[in-house]
Design an enzyme around this catalytic site. Structure first.
Site, mmCIF file in Angstrom:
data_model
loop_
_atom_site.group_PDB
_atom_site.id
_atom_site.type_symbol
_atom_site.label_atom_id
_atom_site.label_comp_id
_atom_site.label_asym_id
_atom_site.label_seq_id
_atom_site.Cartn_x
_atom_site.Cartn_y
_atom_site.Cartn_z
ATOM 1 N N HIS A 113 26.449 42.101 86.370
ATOM 2 C CA HIS A 113 26.507 41.882 87.829
ATOM 3 C C HIS A 113 26.869 43.216 88.482
ATOM 4 C CE1 HIS A 113 28.332 40.343 91.581
ATOM 5 N NE2 HIS A 113 27.698 39.206 91.368
ATOM 6 N N ASP A 149 34.037 40.870 81.814
ATOM 7 C CA ASP A 149 33.843 40.215 83.110
ATOM 8 C C ASP A 149 33.584 38.741 82.807
ATOM 9 O OD1 ASP A 149 32.867 39.044 85.359
ATOM 10 O OD2 ASP A 149 31.219 40.453 85.684
ATOM 11 N N GLN A 203 31.446 34.241 84.624
ATOM 12 C CA GLN A 203 30.604 33.108 84.223
ATOM 13 C C GLN A 203 31.004 32.600 82.842
ATOM 14 O OE1 GLN A 203 28.525 31.778 86.356
ATOM 15 N NE2 GLN A 203 28.524 33.417 87.885
ATOM 16 N N LYS A 219 34.897 30.201 91.329
ATOM 17 C CA LYS A 219 33.862 29.708 90.410
ATOM 18 C C LYS A 219 34.440 28.662 89.453
ATOM 19 C CE LYS A 219 31.412 34.120 90.593
ATOM 20 N NZ LYS A 219 30.180 33.934 91.360
ATOM 21 N N CYS A 274 22.590 39.746 92.489
ATOM 22 C CA CYS A 274 23.460 40.913 92.294
ATOM 23 C C CYS A 274 23.259 41.501 90.900
ATOM 24 C CB CYS A 274 24.935 40.567 92.514
ATOM 25 S SG CYS A 274 25.271 40.076 94.191
HETATM 26 N N1 PLP Z 1 30.566 39.027 87.670
HETATM 27 C C1 PLP Z 1 29.730 37.998 87.505
HETATM 28 C C2 PLP Z 1 29.080 37.773 86.170
HETATM 29 C C3 PLP Z 1 29.456 37.136 88.578
HETATM 30 O O1 PLP Z 1 28.625 36.110 88.408
HETATM 31 C C4 PLP Z 1 30.084 37.394 89.813
HETATM 32 C C5 PLP Z 1 29.779 36.539 90.975
HETATM 33 O O2 PLP Z 1 28.703 36.000 91.102
HETATM 34 C C6 PLP Z 1 30.962 38.475 89.928
HETATM 35 C C7 PLP Z 1 31.181 39.273 88.827
HETATM 36 C C8 PLP Z 1 31.684 38.777 91.196
HETATM 37 O O3 PLP Z 1 32.571 37.766 91.510
HETATM 38 P P1 PLP Z 1 33.346 37.763 92.914
HETATM 39 O O4 PLP Z 1 32.286 37.875 93.972
HETATM 40 O O5 PLP Z 1 34.060 36.456 92.932
HETATM 41 O O6 PLP Z 1 34.263 38.936 92.912
#
Ligand code: PLP
Length: 414
Positions: free
Chosen positions: A131, A208, A211, A234, A372
């Site tokens: 992401h 990270d 997910q 999430k 993203c």
């Molecule tokens: N990393 C992953 C794999 C994500 O799916 C997301 C959000 O869609 C993020 C990071 C960023 O999360 P946040 O917008 O809650 O900071």
């Protein structure tokens, strides 16, 4: 909320679904079918009640307040730190740092650890499936430090091959930062093996877990990574809060990222000393009620059991994949045998945005776009996908509604 059970034989997913008031809504005069949980999950009553309760009964700023409300608020706020530690399998709640979400917390690592320890020509390894939240912070820090970024590819099915990572690792590797689960492909990454490789060259391993923690049981001790982060929104909790678990010995070496109230020990006009972790990294007034709501979300999923959630979601995902594969105009992007939570797809002759718009007319919420993950889109030579994603409340009938909706897409556009 009670009686959700811990034993998979007793889990009543209909009852669990009934805990989410918004799922009874009609959208465009149709029953809402919510298949966008990867972007943000819906909230159970327990979380909404905890938020309300925090404002109605105990709201006040946290830490240092000497009055009853502040003590209550601080107690509840700090209890969530323990819950988050327990949820991630960590034994020390001082290793849990609150932030506004995973994006903020990855930026924290990049700015604090990265700016202190990265030197010119040091290397950072990420993956093509990351992401933007796990790409751009590393670009910013590499521009400041002269370090370099490498991305491990995935194959045409979205599989990650650890050998591709091994080829990139060398003595200059200082950071390996990977997704637990891809938000586009659903691929589950072998984070335990990745952490082992990182440690062989004394690099730090960041996961990270945005997910990951929402679909799979997580044990940071077993993974043996150095950092693990995810966002509350999430995991059925409020937005505006997330947690970073970090190994205490590493956190202790890290300078603050943001300066302000609550993160200091002593302040002079030209210099300050800082609090120990985790408070060193938590400048300013935090999202107090949201943290308390996040605690209710952790209780909620723990009452069901993450293993049970995973089993339920795997059942839905299997049904979903089977049904989508029956549609000849449709191709799934991400066919790894170890997948979780999301299905991205393309439909011959129909732009993903048109698919999402037509489905919305039927009350079906999916997502369309680059999610993203622009480098991943470029890797697959596409600009966007349609993405359906599931959660603890998802049911097979919703999958079937989406399949029916795709017949309209075919009629109108195919
Ligand atoms: N990393 C992953 C794999 C994500 O799916 C997301 C959000 O869609 C993020 C990071 C960023 O999360 P946040 O917008 O809650 O900071």
């Amino acid at each position: 909320m009670s009686g959700l059970g811990h034993n998979s034989d007793e889990i009543d997913f209909k009852k669990i679904r009934s805990e989410f008031p918004i799922l009874n809504k009609k959208v465009n005069n149709k029953d809402l079918v919510y298949l966008d949980s990867a972007a943000s999950a819906q909230k159970p009553k327990a979380v909404i009640d905890a938020l309300n309760d925090a404002y109605l009964e105990t709201y006040s700023n946290v830490h240092r307040g000497l009055h009853w409300l502040s003590e209550q608020s601080t107690f509840k706020y700090e209890e969530v730190r323990k819950k988050a530690a327990n949820f991630l399998g960590a034994s020390n709640s001082n290793e849990i740092i609150y932030g506004s979400g995973a994006t903020h917390l990855i930026n924290l690592i990049a700015n604090s650890w990265g700016r202190k320890f990265l030197k010119p020509d040091d290397e950072i390894i990420i993956t093509i499936a990351d992401h933007h939240a796990n790409i751009v912070p590393w670009q910013l820090v590499s521009q400041q430090t002269g370090s370099k970024i490498h991305a491990v590819p995935v194959d045409k099915d979205g599989n990650f091959d650890i050998k591709d990572m091994e080829r990139l690792i060398n003595k200059k590797t200082k950071i390996i930062s990977v997704p637990h689960v891809s938000n586009v492909l659903g691929t589950v990454f072998p984070v335990k093996e990745i952490a082992r490789l990182a440690h062989e060259v004394n690099a730090i391993c960041i996961v990270d877990g945005c997910q990951g923690a929402i679909h799979l049981p997580v044990d940071v001790k077993d993974i043996n990574c150095d950092f693990y982060t995810f966002s509350s929104h999430k995991l059925y909790g409020p937005s505006g809060v997330g947690v970073l678990w970090g190994r205490l010995s590493i956190l202790q070496e890290m300078p603050p990222f943001l300066g302000g109230g609550d993160m200091i020990d002593n302040v002079e006009i030209d210099n300050s000393t800082y609090a120990d972790p985790p408070h060193r990294f938590e400048a300013g007034t935090p999202p107090i009620a949201e943290v308390i709501g996040f605690g209710a979300a952790i209780d909620f999923v723990q009452q069901i059991g993450m293993k049970n959630i995973r089993d339920h979601e795997q059942k839905i995902l299997k049904h979903f994949t089977k049904k989508l594969k029956e549609i000849k105009e449709l191709s799934i992007i991400g066919n790894s045998s170890n997948k979780s939570g999301v299905i991205s797809f393309l439909f011959d002759g129909a732009h993903p945005h048109d698919i999402a718009t037509i489905l919305d007319q039927k009350g079906i919420a999916i997502r369309a776009g680059h999610h993203c993950a622009q480098p991943l889109m470029k890797h697959f030579n596409i600009s966007s996908t349609a993405r359906a994603s599931i959660g603890v409340y998802s049911k097979e009938e919703e999958v079937d509604a989406l399949i029916e909706g795709l017949k309209t897409v075919k009629k109108l556009l195919g």
